[in-house]
Scaffold this motif. Sequence first.
Motif, short mmCIF file in Angstrom:
data_model
loop_
_atom_site.label_atom_id
_atom_site.label_comp_id
_atom_site.label_asym_id
_atom_site.label_seq_id
_atom_site.Cartn_x
_atom_site.Cartn_y
_atom_site.Cartn_z
N ASN A 21 0.81 -1.20 0.00
CA ASN A 21 0.00 0.00 0.00
C ASN A 21 0.85 1.27 0.00
OD1 ASN A 21 -2.37 -1.33 -0.12
ND2 ASN A 21 -3.18 -0.62 1.84
N GLY A 71 -3.47 8.33 -7.08
CA GLY A 71 -4.77 8.29 -7.75
C GLY A 71 -4.96 9.33 -8.83
N LEU A 77 -3.33 4.16 -6.93
CA LEU A 77 -4.19 4.48 -5.80
C LEU A 77 -4.47 3.23 -4.99
CD1 LEU A 77 -5.96 6.67 -4.39
CD2 LEU A 77 -7.87 5.82 -5.75
N PRO A 78 -3.86 3.11 -3.80
CA PRO A 78 -4.21 1.98 -2.93
C PRO A 78 -5.66 2.13 -2.46
CG PRO A 78 -2.19 3.09 -2.20
CD PRO A 78 -2.82 3.97 -3.22
N ASP A 79 -6.31 1.02 -2.19
CA ASP A 79 -7.69 1.04 -1.71
C ASP A 79 -7.67 1.17 -0.20
OD1 ASP A 79 -10.40 0.93 -1.44
OD2 ASP A 79 -10.55 -1.23 -1.77
N GLU A 80 -7.54 2.40 0.29
CA GLU A 80 -7.49 2.64 1.73
C GLU A 80 -8.01 4.04 2.02
OE1 GLU A 80 -3.40 2.36 2.86
OE2 GLU A 80 -2.80 4.15 1.77
N HIS A 81 -8.50 4.23 3.23
CA HIS A 81 -8.96 5.55 3.64
C HIS A 81 -7.74 6.45 3.82
CE1 HIS A 81 -13.09 4.36 4.02
NE2 HIS A 81 -12.77 3.35 4.80
N ASP A 199 -11.68 8.19 -8.95
CA ASP A 199 -11.31 7.59 -7.66
C ASP A 199 -10.28 8.44 -6.94
OD1 ASP A 199 -9.40 7.04 -9.58
OD2 ASP A 199 -9.17 4.91 -9.08
N ARG A 203 -10.90 10.45 -3.26
CA ARG A 203 -10.05 10.30 -2.09
C ARG A 203 -9.55 11.66 -1.59
NH1 ARG A 203 -11.22 5.65 0.39
NH2 ARG A 203 -10.59 3.79 -0.79
#
Length: 280
Positions: A21, A71, A77-81, A199, A203
């Motif tokens: 990440n 992103g 873009l890692p899938d994280e908050h 995306d 973010r």
Amino acid sequence: VLSCDAGWRYLLVDEAVMHGNRVSLAHTLSGPEDAPPVVFINGLGGSQAAFALQHRHLGVDHRVLTFDHRGLGASPLPDEHVSVATYAADLVGLLDELDLGRADFVGLSFGGRVLMEVLLGWPERVATATLCCTSAGGPDHVAGDPAAYAALQRVESLTESDWSEVLLPALFGEAFRARYPRRLRSMVTWRMRHPARPDGVRRQWEALGSFDASERLEQVRTATLVLHGSDDRLSPLANAEALVDLIPGAELAVLDGVGHSPNVEDPPGFHAALREFWRR
């Protein structure tokens, strides 16, 4: 490596990669290797292409670094908050990759908020900080044009009319728009062909929703310039005045008749303000 005309140094352009990440950001580095480094940080939905003039003019005697936020552009873009501090950590990671220990930083709009987090979390990396057309957030934040804010939340799907009638008047001052209508039409055409990634923008808005540095900026001990356009409709001048009150020793420089994009609208004035600040 791109060899350019005599006005440019070589540009080193690296594609981004993912390490779990951790994000390795797409970036561009120009200028003499032994020159003092300066890092430019993009605004919301922005591309490092916005700093082409800074590579050309400041790259003569500075090591100029620009990059794409996670992103956006060519960065993954890692899938994280995320929070704004996440983007600051991404940038510090890039500095480590490039072995840039300490630099002058210039952050525009969203990039100014990222720079505040770098100032607060990694002050040893910042020689000087220039905060452009930005805000500390919090209860004293003064909102700009509401229609433009709404448009920026769906920037990846805007029509040509949205850009021309809503966003451009918020992003650029009246004087620039009157002087360069063809340039702005070309910009809209480019944006229609190269929309921001939804995306990545989503973010960034997520990060902005929780950003408030107003009670922490009193900790800053780094020389700081607050640079703002007098005709900024997206981030009114009151936000710059608040930053000067919040950051010990901060200086305010106002570019008359300039809107939310000082590096594009008034490159001579923008560069002169930076160089004078760095000189002092």
